[in-house]
Design an enzyme around this catalytic site. Structure first.
Site, PDB file in Angstrom:
ATOM      1  N   GLN A  97      37.420  31.855  37.443  1.00  0.00           N
ATOM      2  CA  GLN A  97      38.569  32.669  37.068  1.00  0.00           C
ATOM      3  C   GLN A  97      39.887  32.025  37.482  1.00  0.00           C
ATOM      4  O   GLN A  97      40.950  32.619  37.300  1.00  0.00           O
ATOM      5  CB  GLN A  97      38.453  34.055  37.717  1.00  0.00           C
ATOM      6  CG  GLN A  97      37.253  34.853  37.223  1.00  0.00           C
ATOM      7  CD  GLN A  97      37.069  36.164  37.953  1.00  0.00           C
ATOM      8  OE1 GLN A  97      37.956  36.629  38.663  1.00  0.00           O
ATOM      9  NE2 GLN A  97      35.903  36.768  37.791  1.00  0.00           N
ATOM     10  N   HIS A 165      38.158  36.498  41.426  1.00  0.00           N
ATOM     11  CA  HIS A 165      38.970  37.595  41.958  1.00  0.00           C
ATOM     12  C   HIS A 165      40.220  37.113  42.696  1.00  0.00           C
ATOM     13  O   HIS A 165      40.508  37.532  43.814  1.00  0.00           O
ATOM     14  CB  HIS A 165      38.127  38.475  42.884  1.00  0.00           C
ATOM     15  CG  HIS A 165      37.035  39.219  42.189  1.00  0.00           C
ATOM     16  ND1 HIS A 165      36.313  40.222  42.790  1.00  0.00           N
ATOM     17  CD2 HIS A 165      36.533  39.103  40.922  1.00  0.00           C
ATOM     18  CE1 HIS A 165      35.407  40.702  41.928  1.00  0.00           C
ATOM     19  NE2 HIS A 165      35.531  40.016  40.789  1.00  0.00           N
ATOM     20  N   GLU A 258      39.556  50.878  37.385  1.00  0.00           N
ATOM     21  CA  GLU A 258      40.463  51.911  37.886  1.00  0.00           C
ATOM     22  C   GLU A 258      41.913  51.657  37.500  1.00  0.00           C
ATOM     23  O   GLU A 258      42.365  50.504  37.445  1.00  0.00           O
ATOM     24  CB  GLU A 258      40.415  51.969  39.420  1.00  0.00           C
ATOM     25  CG  GLU A 258      39.089  52.369  40.009  1.00  0.00           C
ATOM     26  CD  GLU A 258      39.110  52.374  41.525  1.00  0.00           C
ATOM     27  OE1 GLU A 258      38.107  52.813  42.114  1.00  0.00           O
ATOM     28  OE2 GLU A 258      40.124  51.943  42.122  1.00  0.00           O
ATOM     29  N   TYR A 268      42.442  52.073  49.226  1.00  0.00           N
ATOM     30  CA  TYR A 268      41.886  52.403  47.917  1.00  0.00           C
ATOM     31  C   TYR A 268      40.374  52.250  47.847  1.00  0.00           C
ATOM     32  O   TYR A 268      39.790  52.364  46.772  1.00  0.00           O
ATOM     33  CB  TYR A 268      42.630  51.615  46.833  1.00  0.00           C
ATOM     34  CG  TYR A 268      44.013  52.208  46.651  1.00  0.00           C
ATOM     35  CD1 TYR A 268      44.270  53.147  45.669  1.00  0.00           C
ATOM     36  CD2 TYR A 268      45.040  51.904  47.551  1.00  0.00           C
ATOM     37  CE1 TYR A 268      45.508  53.753  45.556  1.00  0.00           C
ATOM     38  CE2 TYR A 268      46.288  52.502  47.444  1.00  0.00           C
ATOM     39  CZ  TYR A 268      46.509  53.431  46.448  1.00  0.00           C
ATOM     40  OH  TYR A 268      47.736  54.043  46.354  1.00  0.00           O
ATOM     41  N   TYR A 279      26.249  44.682  40.952  1.00  0.00           N
ATOM     42  CA  TYR A 279      25.641  44.098  39.758  1.00  0.00           C
ATOM     43  C   TYR A 279      24.125  44.036  39.845  1.00  0.00           C
ATOM     44  O   TYR A 279      23.435  44.014  38.819  1.00  0.00           O
ATOM     45  CB  TYR A 279      26.209  42.699  39.520  1.00  0.00           C
ATOM     46  CG  TYR A 279      27.676  42.701  39.153  1.00  0.00           C
ATOM     47  CD1 TYR A 279      28.126  43.367  38.017  1.00  0.00           C
ATOM     48  CD2 TYR A 279      28.609  42.055  39.949  1.00  0.00           C
ATOM     49  CE1 TYR A 279      29.469  43.374  37.678  1.00  0.00           C
ATOM     50  CE2 TYR A 279      29.961  42.061  39.622  1.00  0.00           C
ATOM     51  CZ  TYR A 279      30.379  42.726  38.487  1.00  0.00           C
ATOM     52  OH  TYR A 279      31.717  42.744  38.160  1.00  0.00           O
TER      53      TYR A 279
END
Length: 386
Positions: A97, A165, A258, A268, A279
């Site tokens: 990513q 991430h 979210e 959070y 997963y």
């Protein structure tokens, strides 16, 4: 950007400017053509290699597009011309990513020329982390720009293994005083509950990258002094609404994407609770089991895998004023969300597209620009369907 890519882009632009946009048929998607998907008329304006972010240049209205491999291109809607940032773009750690990420113009850009970029940076012993840099954008030719004196002003701490991430979205407060950055938990989970590091957090800084003095954990010093909120997973959207409230859009695991109203010092919940499971099927406690943790405004299972989002002005689609428009990857769609009740947001509609959508912005006239994900991601211009 290589010379071959630039030549191809310029050839595309010339071809596009001669193409007729009449006789458009529903769902026609060939590059350079027009099509419709209710309630949008859509024109394609170019293709890009793994685009990640769109940014609208104040004043000129040019669109700057980052490509994960390390290139920055721009498109001028006034003349359908493409250009590129040829010098000063940072070396990125590309893979998974990671790569080049967000692009933001400073609140005083028209006076200073300052821009902000985020990207993945390599570290020692196969580690890496997101960084944000600031430099001056210099455009001496219509089709060519450079970034002068790009300097890193913030880093994810610590650097860790893996290539997932990063998050690294950038948002300025409406008054221009504060710089907010989303810092993903880098698929390590537990650091999101540890405020001695800045993984799994949203940080609040001054424009030079130093911690804002009244942050909730300022008294702890060090990296903790940067943190505004924590317990986040992978935040790929970070925006202020018209009331000056900060919202984030984040990926859950297998379920539990979210939209959150981000508040000072709040937790959070990740990885303590989630609307989804791991997963491998291992369950995660539901958010209802921990009322002491901050509740999402809306959660999605199955996931939508959101990219970025905006709060729409209502200029062209008048009934949408103040609503969130989300560019979705998994569902290949735009979701329209009412946030009138911040504790219980509602998805009002979902508009399907042909490909995964990475980013969305609104221009001065109220029209929308969307960039697709992937190796040949198209830049799409959305206006009301006729």
């Amino acid at each position: 950007m290589t010379k071959l890519r630039l030549v191809s882009a310029l050839l595309f632009t010339a071809a596009f400017s001669m193409a007729s946009c009449s006789e458009a048929s529903n769902r026609k998607t060939e590059t350079g053509q027009s099509y419709e998907t209710e309630p949008f008329s859509i024109e394609t304006k170019g293709q890009f290699a793994e685009p990640w972010a769109l940014a609208l240049e104040p004043g000129s209205g040019r669109l700057f597009i980052t490509e994960r491999g390390g290139n920055i291109q721009f498109f001028d809607p006034s003349n359908n011309r493409l250009g590129s940032v040829e010098q000063g773009v940072p070396e990125v750690d590309y893979g998974g990513q990671g790569g080049l990420g967000d692009f933001a113009f400073a609140p005083d850009y028209e006076q200073t020329g300052l821009i902000y970029l985020s990207w993945a940076e390599a570290g020692d012993r196969d580690t890496r982390g997101a960084v944000v840099g600031r430099g001056k954008l210099v455009c001496e030719q219509p089709d060519s720009c450079a970034i002068d004196k790009l300097t890193v002003i913030w880093r994810q701490t610590p650097k860790v293994t893996g290539r997932g991430h990063y998050s690294h979205r950038i948002a300025f407060s409406p008054d221009g005083r504060y710089l907010f950055i989303s810092s993903g938990e880098r698929q390590k989970q537990e650091p999101a509950q540890d405020i001695s590091n800045n993984l799994g957090t949203i940080v609040r800084l001054l424009p030079d990258g130093s911690p804002a003095p009244d942050n909730p954990f300022a008294d702890k010093g060090g990296v903790s002094a940067q943190i505004w909120s924590y317990g986040h997973r992978n935040v790929l959207g970070l925006q202020f609404d018209s009331a000056g409230q900060l919202w984030d859009l984040e990926h859950g695991p297998a379920g539990g994407d979210e939209l959150n109203l981000v508040q000072k010092g709040k937790n959070y919940g990740w990885p303590l609770v989630s609307g989804g499971d791991h997963y491998d099927g291992k369950p995660i406690p539901d958010p209802s089991t921990r009322p002491d943790l901050q509740k999402a405004a809306i959660s999605w299972t199955p996931v939508i895998a959101p990219g970025d989002f905006i709060f729409y002005s209502g200029k062209l689609w008048r009934d949408w004023e103040g609503e969130a428009l989300i560019a979705n990857l998994k569902t290949k769609s735009i979701s329209r969300i009412s946030v009138q009740d911040p504790d219980n947001a509602k998805e009002l509609a979902r508009y399907s597209f042909d490909n995964r959508l990475r980013d969305i912005i609104e221009t001065k006239d109220g029209s929308l620009w969307v960039i697709e994900d992937g190796e040949d991601g198209r830049l799409l211009h959305l206006t009301p369907a006729k």
